[in-house]
Enzyme design. Structure first.
Site, PDB file in Angstrom:
ATOM      1  N   HIS A  11       0.836  -1.206   0.000  1.00  0.00           N
ATOM      2  CA  HIS A  11       0.000   0.000   0.000  1.00  0.00           C
ATOM      3  C   HIS A  11       0.873   1.260   0.000  1.00  0.00           C
ATOM      4  O   HIS A  11       0.916   2.002  -0.981  1.00  0.00           O
ATOM      5  CB  HIS A  11      -0.959  -0.020   1.204  1.00  0.00           C
ATOM      6  CG  HIS A  11      -1.937   1.111   1.211  1.00  0.00           C
ATOM      7  ND1 HIS A  11      -2.584   1.526   2.340  1.00  0.00           N
ATOM      8  CD2 HIS A  11      -2.375   1.927   0.219  1.00  0.00           C
ATOM      9  CE1 HIS A  11      -3.384   2.548   2.051  1.00  0.00           C
ATOM     10  NE2 HIS A  11      -3.270   2.809   0.769  1.00  0.00           N
ATOM     11  N   HIS A  32       1.308   4.820  -2.827  1.00  0.00           N
ATOM     12  CA  HIS A  32       1.443   6.201  -2.347  1.00  0.00           C
ATOM     13  C   HIS A  32       2.838   6.769  -2.593  1.00  0.00           C
ATOM     14  O   HIS A  32       3.006   7.827  -3.196  1.00  0.00           O
ATOM     15  CB  HIS A  32       1.146   6.263  -0.848  1.00  0.00           C
ATOM     16  CG  HIS A  32      -0.304   6.215  -0.509  1.00  0.00           C
ATOM     17  ND1 HIS A  32      -1.035   7.332  -0.155  1.00  0.00           N
ATOM     18  CD2 HIS A  32      -1.170   5.174  -0.466  1.00  0.00           C
ATOM     19  CE1 HIS A  32      -2.285   6.991   0.097  1.00  0.00           C
ATOM     20  NE2 HIS A  32      -2.404   5.683  -0.085  1.00  0.00           N
ATOM     21  N   HIS A  71      -4.164   0.836  -6.562  1.00  0.00           N
ATOM     22  CA  HIS A  71      -4.450   1.426  -5.248  1.00  0.00           C
ATOM     23  C   HIS A  71      -5.857   1.076  -4.779  1.00  0.00           C
ATOM     24  O   HIS A  71      -6.069   0.747  -3.609  1.00  0.00           O
ATOM     25  CB  HIS A  71      -4.275   2.944  -5.278  1.00  0.00           C
ATOM     26  CG  HIS A  71      -4.558   3.591  -3.955  1.00  0.00           C
ATOM     27  ND1 HIS A  71      -5.745   4.251  -3.698  1.00  0.00           N
ATOM     28  CD2 HIS A  71      -3.854   3.633  -2.800  1.00  0.00           C
ATOM     29  CE1 HIS A  71      -5.733   4.685  -2.444  1.00  0.00           C
ATOM     30  NE2 HIS A  71      -4.600   4.323  -1.877  1.00  0.00           N
ATOM     31  N   ASN A  86      -6.730  -0.749  -1.232  1.00  0.00           N
ATOM     32  CA  ASN A  86      -7.084   0.252  -0.227  1.00  0.00           C
ATOM     33  C   ASN A  86      -8.517   0.153   0.255  1.00  0.00           C
ATOM     34  O   ASN A  86      -8.774   0.142   1.459  1.00  0.00           O
ATOM     35  CB  ASN A  86      -6.836   1.662  -0.771  1.00  0.00           C
ATOM     36  CG  ASN A  86      -7.198   2.724   0.257  1.00  0.00           C
ATOM     37  OD1 ASN A  86      -6.507   2.903   1.250  1.00  0.00           O
ATOM     38  ND2 ASN A  86      -8.306   3.416   0.034  1.00  0.00           N
ATOM     39  N   ILE A 110      -6.860   9.155  -0.946  1.00  0.00           N
ATOM     40  CA  ILE A 110      -7.074   8.852   0.477  1.00  0.00           C
ATOM     41  C   ILE A 110      -6.108   7.755   0.857  1.00  0.00           C
ATOM     42  O   ILE A 110      -5.662   6.980   0.012  1.00  0.00           O
ATOM     43  CB  ILE A 110      -8.529   8.413   0.774  1.00  0.00           C
ATOM     44  CG1 ILE A 110      -8.748   8.233   2.272  1.00  0.00           C
ATOM     45  CG2 ILE A 110      -8.888   7.150   0.015  1.00  0.00           C
ATOM     46  CD1 ILE A 110      -8.564   9.463   3.107  1.00  0.00           C
TER      47      ILE A 110
END
Length: 621
Positions: free
Chosen positions: A279, A284, A471, A475, A621
């Site tokens: 993740h 990110h 993602h 997520n 997010i």
């Protein structure tokens, strides 16, 4: 203490980490969601949870204690008036899954147990989540035997695994290991080499215990994937130069309970690797380097800037918030996940040992893990080794749509054979991605060249897939799968008791108590559930893959690009229908059946809230 004057100094709350104005949350998101919800959650709600539970930060004593979080809620202490106001403000923002108001914190039942409260106990559900859960990128085919560690034997002991042929063949119903490997029936989730260097450090922290795990799964002739053996390893000591234990399901009450403990340790390992490697690191953190290079090297008029612009939205700000309140020293991740204060060290080690830009393409990753083989006659040019692998099956639809869209877009702007090589801005951009964005890996031979439009298409497809489909897949299932602590504990607080240890008698007398007191405490669980809920939530102003915000869509003035964009949107609408049909197909046991939730994490569209579906354009997010 002397500090290096060239090093960065930490910006502490309430001062925000600087983010360029164009990269900050827009007003709708600030007012209705992220700045309000995430900051209120971390700065107001989490401290109130701590104030409520810290004086008696106790383990769950029975499963009904966990059920109360959904049925009755947690009565928060009413500290100061301003905290009460913050809680009320939070209540107005958290109406989807988490409801906070009247000093009551109450969770909705997570999807993983909403249809079947006991699914998490079963081996087939454990295996299903390896293919259709929140971390479906850890499983790989077992290619060779014996299983050997690549770690230094002088430090970590003999490289051989304790998973011997004899042990595994006892679980193969008459099949040999060699036959099972040849028929591609054996799979492994292997965290041994990644985690073993950290095990002693983690186990020296208070109130958490871990192993380095390997899990063997068998795809049996009946067409079911099940875990058949778990190896849990501790680093060697002078008195124990070999400390590897193998657990199987067994056929009596004692071994069944120990098997549950072993699987829980695997899940805790998986939760940490998921959060810190798959993740944070692979989506990110990696996207940030691409975004900065895009802003620094490409004009806002450049066609590749325009293509990437929707996929950069809000990422720098959400990463800044994460650095200040989630992955920071003493933050939620350190407090609630196994690696503790070694979390970022583990993430950095994984970057060094396994991150490769070229392997972030979905087909390349599937082939690397042995979960697919190249097949020109198959859809997308790949044949899945396990046909019922929802993440890969749906992911390839999304990947192919992105690749087709990128290829048509690039072909429109780079029709001449030498146009990519002669684009000075584009070459400077790629140079910065490699040589500054990934400085430590700048000399690796696997970096794609940027000589042709085919090269450019591959690079862009990887970036857009990373920001959108990849993602989304890892997520937005965090609360649906992790919101029930026994299904996916983020840490374990006890090692499995051995027969020669005093704890073993206590385990025999009350195995449920031993299991529950091994899980995160009520404070840890409640904090991480609140954060997982927030991270799984879509903002009302979310922009989904295939959608174009007209405020940002100035490049749509080009009629050909408008036509291509509409084709991409239409393709995604078709994909949504295909996935919905797959979720009704009774042959697909990892999507359908009694109590089985459908696989929706790669459905392109969603409404706001915790929906367990929807692919935003960007990591927002």
């Amino acid at each position: 203490m002397q500090t290096d004057p060239l090093c960065e100094s930490r910006i502490e709350k309430p001062h925000p980490v600087y983010v360029p104005r164009d990269e900050m949350f827009e007003e709708i998101k600030q007012n209705t969601f992220a700045a309000g919800r995430l900051k209120a959650l971390l700065h107001n709600l989490v401290p109130q949870i701590a104030a409520t539970l810290s004086s008696s930060d106790i383990p769950f004593k029975c499963f009904s204690d966990i059920d109360k979080l959904y049925n009755d809620g947690l009565l928060l202490k009413d500290e100061e008036q301003n905290e009460a106001k913050a809680t009320q403000a939070l209540a107005n923002l958290m109406k989807e899954v988490l409801t906070v108001g009247e000093r009551l914190l109450k969770y909705e039942i997570p999807a993983v147990i909403s249809r079947d409260r006991f699914a998490w106990l079963r081996d087939n559900e454990f295996a299903r989540q390896a293919l259709a859960g929140v971390n479906p990128v850890g499983i790989q085919i077992l290619k060779e035997f014996p299983i050997l560690s690549q770690l230094d034997p002088a430090v970590y002991g003999p490289p051989e695994s304790a998973l011997t042929k004899d042990l595994i063949e006892q679980e193969l119903h008459g099949m040999s290991v060699n036959q099972a490997i040849e028929e591609k029936r054996l799979f492994i989730i292997d965290y041994h080499d990644m985690l073993l260097p950290f095990v002693d450090k983690i186990n020296s922290l208070s109130d958490r215990k871990t192993y380095a795990s390997r899990t063997i799964l068998f795809y049996n002739p009946a067409g079911a994937l099940k875990p058949i053996a778990v190896e849990l390893s501790l680093p060697p000591t002078p008195s124990k130069p070999w400390d590897k234990r193998v657990y199987t399901q067994g056929h009596d009450a004692t071994t069944h309970w120990i098997w549950k403990q072993a699987k829980a340790h695997v899940c805790a390992n998986d939760a940490g690797i998921h959060q810190l490697v798959n993740h944070w690191l692979r989506t990110h953190s990696s996207m940030e380097a691409y975004i900065i290079a895009t802003h620094r090297q490409l004009s806002s008029m450049h066609p590749i800037y325009k293509l990437l612009h929707p996929h950069m939205r809000y990422t720098l700000e959400i990463n800044a918030l994460a650095r200040q309140s989630l992955i920071n020293g003493g933050g939620i991740i350190e407090a609630c996940f196994s690696p503790g204060k070694y979390a970022m060290e583990l993430s950095s080690a994984a970057y060094k040992s396994m991150w490769r830009f070229d392997m972030e393409a979905l087909p390349a990753d599937l082939i690397r893990r042995g979960m697919a083989v190249e097949d020109p006659l198959a859809p997308h040019g790949l044949r899945l080794v396990l046909e019922d692998y929802p993440y890969a099956d749906d992911g390839l639809l999304i990947w192919s749509a992105i690749k087709e869209w990128v290829e048509s877009y690039v072909d429109h702007f780079y029709s001449d054979p030498g146009s990519v090589m002669s684009d000075v801005e584009l070459q400077a951009w790629w140079d910065e991605v490699k040589n500054k964005g990934h400085y430590d890996k700048r000399n690796e031979p696997w970096w794609p060249k940027l000589d042709t439009k085919e090269d450019l298409c591959t690079v862009l497809a990887i970036m857009i897939w990373t920001a959108s489909g990849q993602h989304a897949a890892i997520n937005f299932g965090q609360y649906p799968f992790g919101g029930y602590v026994p299904n996916r504990p983020t840490l374990m607080r006890r090692l499995i008791p051995q027969e020669d240890e005093p704890e073993y008698e206590k385990f025999l007398l009350n195995p449920q108590h031993m299991f529950l007191t091994s899980l995160p405490t009520q404070l840890q669980a409640t904090k991480v559930m609140a954060v997982q809920d927030t991270l799984s939530t879509h903002s009302p102003d979310e922009e989904y893959l295939g959608q174009v915000n007209q405020l940002h869509g100035h490049w749509i003035n080009d009629p050909r690009v408008l036509e291509l964009s509409k084709r991409f949107s239409s393709k995604l609408e078709d994909i949504e229908k295909i996935i919905e049909e797959r979720n009704k197909d009774k042959r697909r046991k990892n999507r359908t059946g009694a109590g089985v939730p459908p696989y929706e994490l790669l459905l392109p569209s969603s409404g706001p809230g915790v929906t367990g579906r929807g692919i935003p354009n960007s990591i927002s997010i």
